[in-house]
Design an enzyme around this catalytic site. Structure first.
Site, PDB file in Angstrom:
ATOM      1  N   HIS A 239       0.833  -1.191   0.000  1.00 17.96           N
ATOM      2  CA  HIS A 239       0.000   0.000   0.000  1.00 17.96           C
ATOM      3  C   HIS A 239       0.878   1.256   0.000  1.00 17.96           C
ATOM      4  CE1 HIS A 239      -3.862  -2.071   1.719  1.00 17.96           C
ATOM      5  NE2 HIS A 239      -3.511  -2.534   0.539  1.00 17.96           N
TER       6      HIS A 239
ATOM      7  N   GLU B 135       1.008   3.860   1.982  1.00 17.85           N
ATOM      8  CA  GLU B 135       1.586   4.272   3.271  1.00 17.85           C
ATOM      9  C   GLU B 135       2.843   3.460   3.581  1.00 17.85           C
ATOM     10  OE1 GLU B 135      -1.470   3.424   2.519  1.00 17.85           O
ATOM     11  OE2 GLU B 135      -2.973   4.340   3.807  1.00 17.85           O
TER      12      GLU B 135
ATOM     13  N   CYS C 149      -5.947   1.775   5.639  1.00 20.11           N
ATOM     14  CA  CYS C 149      -6.699   0.537   5.873  1.00 20.11           C
ATOM     15  C   CYS C 149      -6.576   0.101   7.324  1.00 20.11           C
ATOM     16  CB  CYS C 149      -6.260  -0.561   4.913  1.00 20.11           C
ATOM     17  SG  CYS C 149      -4.604  -1.177   5.215  1.00 20.11           S
TER      18      CYS C 149
ATOM     19  N   ALA D 156     -13.438   6.936 -31.555  1.00 23.02           N
ATOM     20  CA  ALA D 156     -12.714   7.791 -32.500  1.00 23.02           C
ATOM     21  C   ALA D 156     -13.591   7.886 -33.734  1.00 23.02           C
ATOM     22  CB  ALA D 156     -11.351   7.189 -32.840  1.00 23.02           C
TER      23      ALA D 156
ATOM     24  N   SER E  89     -12.124   1.867 -42.113  1.00 21.32           N
ATOM     25  CA  SER E  89     -12.121   2.639 -40.860  1.00 21.32           C
ATOM     26  C   SER E  89     -10.734   3.122 -40.449  1.00 21.32           C
ATOM     27  CB  SER E  89     -12.703   1.782 -39.732  1.00 21.32           C
ATOM     28  OG  SER E  89     -11.904   0.637 -39.537  1.00 21.32           O
TER      29      SER E  89
ATOM     30  N   LEU F   7      -5.010  -4.978 -29.081  1.00 21.13           N
ATOM     31  CA  LEU F   7      -5.497  -4.257 -27.900  1.00 21.13           C
ATOM     32  C   LEU F   7      -4.432  -4.122 -26.822  1.00 21.13           C
ATOM     33  CD1 LEU F   7      -9.096  -5.820 -27.625  1.00 21.13           C
ATOM     34  CD2 LEU F   7      -8.407  -3.730 -28.810  1.00 21.13           C
TER      35      LEU F   7
ATOM     36  N   SER G 142     -21.137 -13.411 -27.282  1.00 21.14           N
ATOM     37  CA  SER G 142     -22.330 -14.081 -26.758  1.00 21.14           C
ATOM     38  C   SER G 142     -22.409 -15.553 -27.139  1.00 21.14           C
ATOM     39  CB  SER G 142     -23.594 -13.363 -27.234  1.00 21.14           C
ATOM     40  OG  SER G 142     -23.609 -12.060 -26.721  1.00 21.14           O
TER      41      SER G 142
ATOM     42  N   GLY H 255     -23.830   0.521 -27.888  1.00 25.67           N
ATOM     43  CA  GLY H 255     -25.273   0.716 -27.753  1.00 25.67           C
ATOM     44  C   GLY H 255     -25.849  -0.101 -26.609  1.00 25.67           C
TER      45      GLY H 255
HETATM   46  C1  AOF Z   1      -4.471   1.721   2.031  1.00 24.39           C
HETATM   47  N1  AOF Z   1      -3.469   2.095   1.184  1.00 24.39           N
HETATM   48  O1  AOF Z   1      -2.462   2.036  -0.807  1.00 24.39           O
HETATM   49  C2  AOF Z   1      -4.503   0.906  -0.587  1.00 24.39           C
HETATM   50  C3  AOF Z   1      -5.578   0.573   0.289  1.00 24.39           C
HETATM   51  O2  AOF Z   1      -6.109  -6.926  -0.184  1.00 24.39           O
HETATM   52  P1  AOF Z   1      -5.376  -5.948   0.688  1.00 24.39           P
HETATM   53  O3  AOF Z   1      -5.049  -6.488   2.037  1.00 24.39           O
HETATM   54  O4  AOF Z   1      -4.208  -5.305   0.006  1.00 24.39           O
HETATM   55  O5  AOF Z   1      -6.403  -4.763   1.027  1.00 24.39           O
HETATM   56  C4  AOF Z   1      -7.088  -4.140   0.010  1.00 24.39           C
HETATM   57  C5  AOF Z   1      -7.949  -3.048   0.593  1.00 24.39           C
HETATM   58  O6  AOF Z   1      -7.111  -2.047   1.155  1.00 24.39           O
HETATM   59  C6  AOF Z   1      -8.755  -2.352  -0.468  1.00 24.39           C
HETATM   60  O7  AOF Z   1     -10.015  -2.958  -0.662  1.00 24.39           O
HETATM   61  C7  AOF Z   1      -8.906  -0.978   0.138  1.00 24.39           C
HETATM   62  O8  AOF Z   1      -9.894  -0.990   1.139  1.00 24.39           O
HETATM   63  C8  AOF Z   1      -7.554  -0.768   0.797  1.00 24.39           C
HETATM   64  N2  AOF Z   1      -6.622  -0.161  -0.138  1.00 24.39           N
HETATM   65  N3  AOF Z   1      -5.528   1.030   1.561  1.00 24.39           N
HETATM   66  O9  AOF Z   1      -4.411   2.005   3.215  1.00 24.39           O
HETATM   67  C9  AOF Z   1      -3.436   1.707  -0.091  1.00 24.39           C
HETATM   68  N4  AOF Z   1      -4.499   0.479  -1.890  1.00 24.39           N
HETATM   69 ZN    ZN Z   2      -3.133  -0.171   3.849  1.00 21.02          ZN
END
Ligand code: AOF
Ligand code: ZN
Length: 363
Positions: free
Chosen positions: A44, A46, A72, A151, A165, A201, A220, A300
């Site tokens: 993450h 932090e 989190c 486009a 195209s 792609l 489909s 559509g």
């Molecule tokens: C943060 N900082 O940079 C992000 C967060 O699957 P995990 O354990 O990595 O947790 C994913 C969850 O953490 C995600 O659903 C969201 O709630 C949070 N994401 N949180 O503090 C981050 N990417």
């Molecule tokens: Zn986190």
């Protein structure tokens, strides 16, 4: 916070199923740590910023953390970011918006406040909500953010009556289109486009070649041949096919053998993949941001289902006229009150073309 937001943007298209978050640590007017969510969603933001601050004496003690999303509060591969901020003894945390993930949902802020940390929320909130609209849609609506890219000519045509195209828009618009791919988790095309163009792609911009999203074909009645480039290259760049509930099993097996993932979903009464079911299936696989690249029938169908959130429309200064193929197939609009309505968010010149961005306001 604006710096943190610009760091977060770097993760867009690569952090799914997680949001793209940015974090800046500041002490005594100096930046001591910068982080953003890494590819695959971990570490993450932090964690990254705190790791940088460790090379300063005192680490992040007494610092202010600017984070674009509530830290989190759950144990994943690592302990909660809120706990990491507490343990690092930051003095203050400034947050742009709350995390709707039920594992967090205010708990991260409470943990910080309970530890005596000063918490401010709502700074640049609108920007942060727009940035992670894909993640928020996945959590709260069970579908990704859907952006339709077109486009076309000035009169909204994407091919002549004979099907010619390439190319309506110029090289700048095409490069911008590739850059859009890099910030999305998936590219979606209909089977008609896949058969007609045999497209790759991929993101083919220098330096961004490794940013190609998952390629998804809405097919489909499962018609994509195993010789299609989307199938033969599936081990290099993932290809998924969203198809009806009972696809031909021999074809499904030969595609699966190439590494293609075949995803059967519910069909509508006329035997087509149900757009809402397709979106739900993709969100449940973690997709947050989807770029729809055509063709007209798929555009559509999605518009008719009210599933297009944003438009990225590249418009060339040319006209084809009424015999040309329209960008969007009919989707049942009889009264003006039923139109799909958007508001323009930006308009720029892209070489000789125009690049217009829109956000849906109705229905
Ligand atoms: C943060 N900082 O940079 C992000 C967060 O699957 P995990 O354990 O990595 O947790 C994913 C969850 O953490 C995600 O659903 C969201 O709630 C949070 N994401 N949180 O503090 C981050 N990417
Ligand atoms: Zn986190």
């Amino acid at each position: 916070m604006r710096t943190a937001l610009s760091l977060a943007v770097r993760g867009l298209g690569r952090t799914w199923p997680n949001p793209a978050v940015g974090c800046v640590l500041v002490r005594d007017g100096a930046v001591i740590g910068r982080g953003w969510t890494q590819p695959g969603g971990r570490p993450h933001a932090e964690t990254e910023a705190l790791a940088q601050a460790r090379s300063f004496s005192g680490g992040a003690e007494g610092a202010t953390a600017y984070v674009t999303l509530e830290p989190c509060n759950h144990y994943g591969k690592t302990p909660p970011c809120a706990l990491a901020l507490v343990e690092a003894k930051v003095a203050r945390v400034v947050v742009a918006c709350q995390d709707p993930d039920p594992r967090v949902a205010g708990g991260g802020l409470t943990r910080l406040r309970d530890a005596g940390i000063a918490v401010t929320t709502g700074v640049c909130e609108a920007e942060a909500l727009a940035l992670n609209e894909g993640f928020f849609n996945r959590i709260t609506l069970g579908r990704p953010l859907v952006t339709l890219k077109v486009a076309s000519t000035l009169d909204g045509r994407i091919a002549t009556a004979t099907g010619e195209s390439q190319w309506i828009t110029g090289p700048t618009a095409r490069a911008w289109g590739h850059r859009l791919r890099a910030s999305h988790d998936t590219i979606l095309v209909g089977i008609g486009t896949a058969l007609a163009d045999d497209p790759e792609l991929t993101c083919r911009l220098p330096g961004l070649e490794d940013r190609s999203p998952v390629r998804v074909v809405v097919d489909s009645s499962l018609r994509l041949p195993p010789t299609a480039r989307l199938a033969t290259g599936a081990r290099r760049i993932p290809t998924w096919i969203v198809t009806g509930p009972s696809p031909d099993s021999a074809l499904a097996e030969s595609l699966t053998a190439l590494g293609v993932e075949v995803i059967p979903v519910a069909a509508t009464a006329d035997g087509r993949v149900d757009p809402a079911a397709a979106m739900a299936a993709l969100a449940s696989r973690g997709i947050t941001r989807m770029l729809v690249e055509g063709g007209a029938a798929l555009a559509g169908a999605l518009l008719g289902a009210g599933l297009v959130d944003r438009l990225e429309w590249f418009r060339a200064a040319s006209l084809i006229g009424g015999d040309g193929l329209p960008a969007v197939a009919g989707f049942g609009v009889e009264a003006l009150a039923a139109m799909a309505r958007f508001e323009r968010t930006t308009v720029r010149s892209a070489g000789t073309d125009l690049a217009e961005s829109y956000r849906r306001i109705a229905p």
